[in-house]
Write a protein that holds these residues in place. Sequence first.
Motif, PDB file in Angstrom:
ATOM      1  N   LEU A 131       0.868  -1.166   0.000  1.00 23.41           N
ATOM      2  CA  LEU A 131       0.000   0.000   0.000  1.00 23.41           C
ATOM      3  C   LEU A 131       0.910   1.223   0.000  1.00 23.41           C
ATOM      4  O   LEU A 131       1.823   1.313   0.817  1.00 23.41           O
ATOM      5  CB  LEU A 131      -0.892   0.040   1.240  1.00 23.41           C
ATOM      6  N   LEU A 132       0.675   2.148  -0.919  1.00 21.98           N
ATOM      7  CA  LEU A 132       1.478   3.366  -0.986  1.00 21.98           C
ATOM      8  C   LEU A 132       0.571   4.547  -0.726  1.00 21.98           C
ATOM      9  O   LEU A 132      -0.400   4.783  -1.448  1.00 21.98           O
ATOM     10  CB  LEU A 132       2.145   3.503  -2.355  1.00 21.98           C
ATOM     11  N   SER A 133       0.862   5.267   0.339  1.00 25.14           N
ATOM     12  CA  SER A 133       0.044   6.413   0.698  1.00 25.14           C
ATOM     13  C   SER A 133       0.933   7.550   1.164  1.00 25.14           C
ATOM     14  O   SER A 133       2.160   7.462   1.115  1.00 25.14           O
ATOM     15  CB  SER A 133      -0.999   6.026   1.759  1.00 25.14           C
ATOM     16  N   PHE A 134       0.314   8.639   1.641  1.00 24.13           N
ATOM     17  CA  PHE A 134       1.031   9.890   1.824  1.00 24.13           C
ATOM     18  C   PHE A 134       0.883  10.408   3.250  1.00 24.13           C
ATOM     19  O   PHE A 134      -0.221  10.426   3.806  1.00 24.13           O
ATOM     20  CB  PHE A 134       0.520  10.931   0.828  1.00 24.13           C
ATOM     21  N   SER A 135       1.974  10.827   3.821  1.00 25.71           N
ATOM     22  CA  SER A 135       1.975  11.415   5.160  1.00 25.71           C
ATOM     23  C   SER A 135       1.986  12.936   5.050  1.00 25.71           C
ATOM     24  O   SER A 135       2.467  13.501   4.066  1.00 25.71           O
ATOM     25  CB  SER A 135       3.195  10.938   5.953  1.00 25.71           C
ATOM     26  N   GLY A 136       1.452  13.596   6.073  1.00 32.21           N
ATOM     27  CA  GLY A 136       1.507  15.053   6.146  1.00 32.21           C
ATOM     28  C   GLY A 136       0.529  15.782   5.253  1.00 32.21           C
ATOM     29  O   GLY A 136       0.687  16.986   5.020  1.00 32.21           O
ATOM     30  N   MET A 137      -0.523  15.106   4.772  1.00 32.95           N
ATOM     31  CA  MET A 137      -1.481  15.781   3.890  1.00 32.95           C
ATOM     32  C   MET A 137      -2.232  16.881   4.616  1.00 32.95           C
ATOM     33  O   MET A 137      -2.456  17.969   4.063  1.00 32.95           O
ATOM     34  CB  MET A 137      -2.466  14.767   3.307  1.00 32.95           C
ATOM     35  N   ALA A 138      -2.654  16.605   5.848  1.00 31.29           N
ATOM     36  CA  ALA A 138      -3.419  17.607   6.597  1.00 31.29           C
ATOM     37  C   ALA A 138      -2.599  18.871   6.824  1.00 31.29           C
ATOM     38  O   ALA A 138      -3.098  19.996   6.676  1.00 31.29           O
ATOM     39  CB  ALA A 138      -3.880  17.023   7.933  1.00 31.29           C
ATOM     40  N   GLU A 139      -1.331  18.688   7.172  1.00 34.38           N
ATOM     41  CA  GLU A 139      -0.471  19.855   7.414  1.00 34.38           C
ATOM     42  C   GLU A 139      -0.240  20.652   6.135  1.00 34.38           C
ATOM     43  O   GLU A 139      -0.306  21.883   6.128  1.00 34.38           O
ATOM     44  CB  GLU A 139       0.875  19.406   7.989  1.00 34.38           C
ATOM     45  N   VAL A 140       0.007  19.952   5.034  1.00 39.86           N
ATOM     46  CA  VAL A 140       0.292  20.640   3.772  1.00 39.86           C
ATOM     47  C   VAL A 140      -0.938  21.370   3.251  1.00 39.86           C
ATOM     48  O   VAL A 140      -0.850  22.504   2.766  1.00 39.86           O
ATOM     49  CB  VAL A 140       0.805  19.626   2.721  1.00 39.86           C
ATOM     50  N   LEU A 141      -2.107  20.734   3.349  1.00 45.29           N
ATOM     51  CA  LEU A 141      -3.334  21.306   2.790  1.00 45.29           C
ATOM     52  C   LEU A 141      -4.122  22.140   3.786  1.00 45.29           C
ATOM     53  O   LEU A 141      -5.159  22.703   3.450  1.00 45.29           O
ATOM     54  CB  LEU A 141      -4.223  20.183   2.247  1.00 45.29           C
ATOM     55  N   GLY A 142      -3.629  22.241   5.025  1.00 42.98           N
ATOM     56  CA  GLY A 142      -4.286  23.091   6.010  1.00 42.98           C
ATOM     57  C   GLY A 142      -5.537  22.488   6.610  1.00 42.98           C
ATOM     58  O   GLY A 142      -6.410  23.222   7.095  1.00 42.98           O
ATOM     59  N   TRP A 143      -5.659  21.176   6.602  1.00 43.59           N
ATOM     60  CA  TRP A 143      -6.806  20.524   7.219  1.00 43.59           C
ATOM     61  C   TRP A 143      -6.604  20.426   8.727  1.00 43.59           C
ATOM     62  O   TRP A 143      -5.483  20.240   9.209  1.00 43.59           O
ATOM     63  CB  TRP A 143      -6.989  19.117   6.670  1.00 43.59           C
ATOM     64  N   PRO A 144      -7.686  20.511   9.512  1.00 44.79           N
ATOM     65  CA  PRO A 144      -7.559  20.298  10.962  1.00 44.79           C
ATOM     66  C   PRO A 144      -7.092  18.883  11.257  1.00 44.79           C
ATOM     67  O   PRO A 144      -7.464  17.935  10.551  1.00 44.79           O
ATOM     68  CB  PRO A 144      -8.988  20.525  11.482  1.00 44.79           C
ATOM     69  N   ALA A 145      -6.284  18.724  12.300  1.00 53.07           N
ATOM     70  CA  ALA A 145      -5.833  17.389  12.691  1.00 53.07           C
ATOM     71  C   ALA A 145      -7.004  16.590  13.241  1.00 53.07           C
ATOM     72  O   ALA A 145      -7.914  17.132  13.863  1.00 53.07           O
ATOM     73  CB  ALA A 145      -4.738  17.504  13.747  1.00 53.07           C
ATOM     74  N   ARG A 146      -7.005  15.300  12.977  1.00 45.33           N
ATOM     75  CA  ARG A 146      -8.030  14.427  13.544  1.00 45.33           C
ATOM     76  C   ARG A 146      -7.439  13.046  13.773  1.00 45.33           C
ATOM     77  O   ARG A 146      -6.455  12.655  13.146  1.00 45.33           O
ATOM     78  CB  ARG A 146      -9.255  14.342  12.642  1.00 45.33           C
TER      79      ARG A 146
END
Length: 330
Positions: free
Chosen positions: A87-102
């Motif tokens: 499985l290949l996925s991405f870390s840090g998307m929320a931080e990069v795109l400005g989404w609230p942490a959850r």
Amino acid sequence: MWHGTWSACPPASRPLFASLSPRRVKHATFGTSSLVEECSTENWNKPMKAQGLSGSVFVALGKFDGMHQGHRLLAQQAASSGASPYLLSFSGMAEVLGWPARLPLVAASDRSRVLASWTSYCCGSTPRQRYIPFAMVRNLSPEAFVQTLVAKLKVSGIVVGQNYRFGYKAAGDSKLLQALGESHGIKVDVVNLVEAGTGGVEGQVSSSKIRHALNCGHMQQVAESLGRRYRLVAEVVSKDMRLVPDGLQDNVLRIPMNLLCNQPPKYGEYQATISMADAMSEGSKLNCSQHGTVLVKDDGVHLCRELGAWATHNITDKHHYLALDFEEPH
């Protein structure tokens, strides 16, 4: 986004516990036996290694938040050709795109266990997962992204769902991915989305629908979509636990919300089996377990009666993970 759509907009709806921040637990905290690897900005594009006798790697692309039956089918397809499934996925998307942490749906420390449970579906191969920093690929065109997979990560094949989009501003879809795969000499399989079961969930299985069902306390729906019981993980030592009075129960043991590693269900009363382990990995053994009543409240998860007594007896100052496997609420 690289799964579904890629945009700077956060998901439309947030669960009840959206304000809870994820615990800072690395994805690969259990040594070389861990099946999950989180890459840094320095080593994210290193070649992916085939396992066992397989000489090739097939990657399933997505976020894989819920690790549900649809995600399992992608891993199964990746393994069907005899290649090593990743499985290949991405870390840090929320931080990069400005989404609230959850909080995630699957605790970082529990992902290896789920991957190991998929072995029988994947021709005897245990899937692995790699996270690469989203910041390193967010500006890549669809063509540049596929070129990176082939030339740098040494991928021999790709598996995606029907609705997969990728590349800068979600410019690429599954049809373009197939065309790019053909031009680079690799196989691209597009898998139909998995339909939900009979537990009241309509349409395709998705992580967002699982979050909604969890937020409503519909644990049977959650279990049907996941293909397993929902597991809530807490990281505790004895000093973290507190006996608190409860109006309807004897004194109960409370796990504070800030110790939870993934999303709890809606406030309410549930039946659950609680287990304890010194580590949560694919090879770790649950030291002991106990079935009983759990209350999810605004100040934490309350272990009632026999569960509280069990936890008080078994939890020491040594670091422990508690795993609560939920059943349908009363």
